[in-house]
Design an enzyme around this catalytic site. Structure first.
Site, PDB file in Angstrom:
ATOM      1  CB  CYS A 274      38.543  40.872  42.852  1.00 24.92           C
ATOM      2  SG  CYS A 274      37.544  39.389  43.169  1.00 24.92           S
TER       3      CYS A 274
ATOM      4  CE  LYS B 284      39.989  41.850  38.538  1.00 21.34           C
ATOM      5  NZ  LYS B 284      38.678  41.176  38.685  1.00 21.34           N
TER       6      LYS B 284
ATOM      7  CD  GLU C 111      35.894  42.929  41.244  1.00 21.39           C
ATOM      8  OE1 GLU C 111      36.453  42.787  40.155  1.00 21.39           O
ATOM      9  OE2 GLU C 111      35.773  42.002  42.081  1.00 21.39           O
TER      10      GLU C 111
END
Length: 267
Positions: free
Chosen positions: A151, A113, A42
């Protein structure tokens, strides 16, 4: 039986965009000869965890220099690539975006995300726009379906199950997992849990220190660590992904067949 070789690569991204881009390309080039899929972390294009330049807001479009360089690297190496970067959003704060690039160099899919890291004293939502949960990012490598998330998404088991419900037998997590008390334990525990509860492979590529934990690794559907890059910067780990292994574990542990609940995005 189908199988492919998956590599997770790790390094510490900085404010130096050109250096980050060159290092990302170099890691892909090193891994490509023995990999069908290379996953890098990321925020690989630009990272400012210490808030050295809080007002810079650096981002690029999908056709910018960073993604273009990754597309060229994937084509040269003949490998799939998944990577995270900060994508320009004309409507506000940028997106925290994953790209999937095919071995032809084609930009084949993106994921913005969903779960922003507003936890442990950090507020990602102050500088990043959360995306809506529309369509998950999945793709096939040698006939095996891979699903991707980012993440903090790891802390939400519904996200993993959503990907599995869309056919994923491998979950990949590019990450910049912050250091801190218990954080490395959380990282390893959650990766293993997502693998065991979904009977999938889990592969995570994390940024390294001093701000992130590293510990990129590949875990099989029974929770066994097949490869790990440890704490070392500019390193990678590779393992074979096998559809036979997935089938074998699911015969032993048919929890996906036995479940009584379904999950999906909130309206």
């Amino acid at each position: 039986m189908s199988e492919f070789r998956l590599t997770v690569a790790q390094f510490s991204a900085t404010l130096d965009v050109a250096r980050n881009r060159e290092l990302s390309v170099s890691l892909i080039a090193q891994a490509a000869p023995s990999s069908d899929l290379v996953v890098i972390p990321e925020n690989a294009m630009y990272s400012d965890p210490a808030k050295e330049q809080p007002d810079s807001g650096y981002s690029e479009a999908l056709d910018g220099d960073f993604v273009t360089a990754l597309r060229e690297a994937a084509e040269r190496g003949g490998t799939h690539v998944v990577a995270g970067f900060t994508e320009t959003n004309p409507g506000g704060h940028p997106y925290n975006t994953l790209v999937h690039i095919a071995p032809t160099g084609e930009l084949d899919g993106i994921y913005r995300k969903i779960h922003l890291y507003d936890a442990f004293g950090y507020r990602e939502s102050d500088s990043v726009t959360a995306a809506s949960a529309d369509t998950p990012l999945t793709f096939a490598v040698n006939g095996i379906t891979v699903g991707a998330a980012t993440c903090y998404d790891l802390r939400f088991p519904e996200m993993a199950r959503w990907l599995v419900d869309h056919g994923a037998d491998v979950l990949v997590y590019p990450a910049a997992w912050a250091v801190g008390p218990m954080k490395e334990l959380h990282w390893e525990s959650l990766l293993r849990a997502r693998a065991i509860e979904n009977t999938t492979y889990v592969a995570a590529a994390g940024q390294t220190g001093p701000h992130c934990t590293g510990q990129s690794q590949i875990i099989d559907p029974l929770g066994i660590t097949r490869a790990s890059a440890g704490e070392e910067a500019d390193a990678f780990a590779t393992a074979v992904i096998s559809s036979d292994r997935v089938a074998q574990v699911r015969r032993t542990n048919p929890c996906l067949e036995n479940r009584r609940f379904v999950v999906g995005p909130q309206a």
